[in-house]
Design an enzyme around this catalytic site. Structure first.
Site, PDB file in Angstrom:
ATOM      1  CG  ASP A 158     -31.117  37.521 -32.007  1.00 44.73           C
ATOM      2  OD1 ASP A 158     -31.055  36.536 -31.160  1.00 44.73           O
ATOM      3  OD2 ASP A 158     -30.642  38.652 -31.906  1.00 44.73           O
ATOM      4  CE1 TYR A 182     -24.620  24.385 -22.513  1.00 42.27           C
ATOM      5  CE2 TYR A 182     -23.492  22.985 -21.155  1.00 42.27           C
ATOM      6  CZ  TYR A 182     -24.027  23.380 -22.392  1.00 42.27           C
ATOM      7  OH  TYR A 182     -24.422  22.337 -23.092  1.00 42.27           O
ATOM      8  N   GLY A 237     -24.463  24.975 -35.786  1.00 35.17           N
ATOM      9  CA  GLY A 237     -23.722  24.720 -34.705  1.00 35.17           C
ATOM     10  C   GLY A 237     -23.198  23.066 -35.034  1.00 35.17           C
TER      11      GLY A 237
HETATM   12  N1  SER Z   1     -20.136  19.603 -24.543  1.00 35.32           N
HETATM   13  C1  SER Z   1     -20.854  20.377 -23.566  1.00 35.32           C
HETATM   14  C2  SER Z   1     -19.767  21.203 -23.074  1.00 35.32           C
HETATM   15  O1  SER Z   1     -18.725  20.854 -22.862  1.00 35.32           O
HETATM   16  C3  SER Z   1     -21.569  19.627 -22.657  1.00 35.32           C
HETATM   17  O2  SER Z   1     -22.828  19.642 -22.586  1.00 35.32           O
HETATM   18  O3  SER Z   1     -19.880  22.564 -22.711  1.00 35.32           O
END
Ligand code: SER
Length: 318
Positions: free
Chosen positions: A53, A143, A15
């Protein structure tokens, strides 16, 4: 140079943060001490790699045990915008992934675990400016909810099993090597890439949406500092606020225009605006500074100069 022993396991190493943090850890601790993993086996030659995973508890446990891992850097996660499109996946990767990694970590004595939390754990009821660590945390995105739970589950393992867990709330991270995937602060990188490539940009956030941000070199430095801090110095564990500077899309546009006067941005906010509207404008990073020496070197203009210089050859190839 530093006292940490044993091997590092990095999840989500392909990532945005993982690709660069892997290079930093290989440089600092040596290639034979770093194992870079991701859901697809990472394509890199500078250290050992494996497909992992994080939602598969047995695979996580097996790798940690068989490879003599003593530090886990758990980066695998689904970010804010993608999480709103795929909430079940975000729950699975962020919550079950964290549970599996924590269980594998707590089964090994002396293990250290780092993971990033986020400004996404704040919500619409949180104050907007200079937000302290302890405040109203009622996130409204999948999130944010999952990462807030990760903070709390990490602290649970610290209290119950003595796991040396450490985490910080990262702001939007700007970088040029690997594009981010599925975040709300990604507009900043898209805008800089468009400018470096000689084009204009349509921004998915409103011009005045102010958010806390940081340039990648400062984020890498912060992660290494927190990893290496003596455990006894840490009053907090999983929820250090950190940020370098705040800016809104029009600040970034103006900064780019100082270098490239022809650059222009059109504003067409989409569903990501609603996510950004729930996040603070700035954070109080003083506990991180006090407990493990956090500091950020880059200013907005320094970052923009460095980004454009580094993106120019990359965007020419695209
Ligand atoms: N960069 C992240 C997002 O925009 C924030 O933690 O999801």
């Amino acid at each position: 140079m530093q006292q940490m022993d044993g091997r590092f396991l990095i999840t989500g190493s392909s990532g945005q943060i993982g690709t660069e943090l892997t290079v930093a850890l290989v440089g600092r601790y040596g290639a034979d001490r770093v194992i870079a993993t991701d859901i697809v086996k990472p394509n890199r030659k500078d250290c050992m790699t494996a497909a992992l995973d994080v939602t598969d508890a047995d695979s996580v446990k097996k790798l940690v045990k068989e490879e003599g891992v003593t530090t886990i850097v758990h980066l695998a996660a689904i970010l804010s915008a993608k999480g709103e499109k795929t909430p079940d996946l975000a729950f699975d990767v962020n919550v079950n992934g964290m549970r599996n990694v924590l269980n594998a970590a707590s089964a090994v004595s002396g293990m250290k675990l780092f993971f990033p939390s986020t400004i996404g754990i704040f919500g619409p009821d949180t104050p907007k400016d200079n937000v302290p660590i302890e405040t109203i945390t009622r996130p409204t995105t999948m999130y944010g909810m999952t990462k807030l739970f990760c903070e709390q589950l990490g602290e649970y393992h610290f209290r119950k099993y003595g796991l040396d867990v450490r985490g910080l709330r990262l702001p939007g991270i700007v970088s040029y090597r690997t594009p981010p995937g599925g975040g709300t602060t990604d507009y900043s990188i898209e805008m800089l890439r468009a400018a470096a490539g000689g084009g204009n940009y349509t921004c998915f956030l409103k011009r005045e949406t102010m958010l806390p941000m940081m340039y990648m070199p400062d984020a890498l430095d912060a992660i290494v500092k927190l990893l290496e801090a003596p455990s006894s110095a840490l009053v907090h564990r999983t929820n250090f606020n950190v940020m370098a500077f705040s800016f809104c899309p029009s600040d970034l546009e103006n900064e780019i225009r100082k270098i490239n006067p022809c650059f222009s941005v059109r504003y067409a906010p989409d569903e990501r605006q609603a996510i950004a509207d729930t996040w603070p404008r700035s954070l109080d990073s003083s506990a991180a500074a006090r407990e493990w020496g956090f500091s950020a070197k880059y200013t907005l203009s320094g970052m923009v100069r460095d980004m454009l210089m580094n993106l120019a050859p990359l965007t020419r190839k695209e």
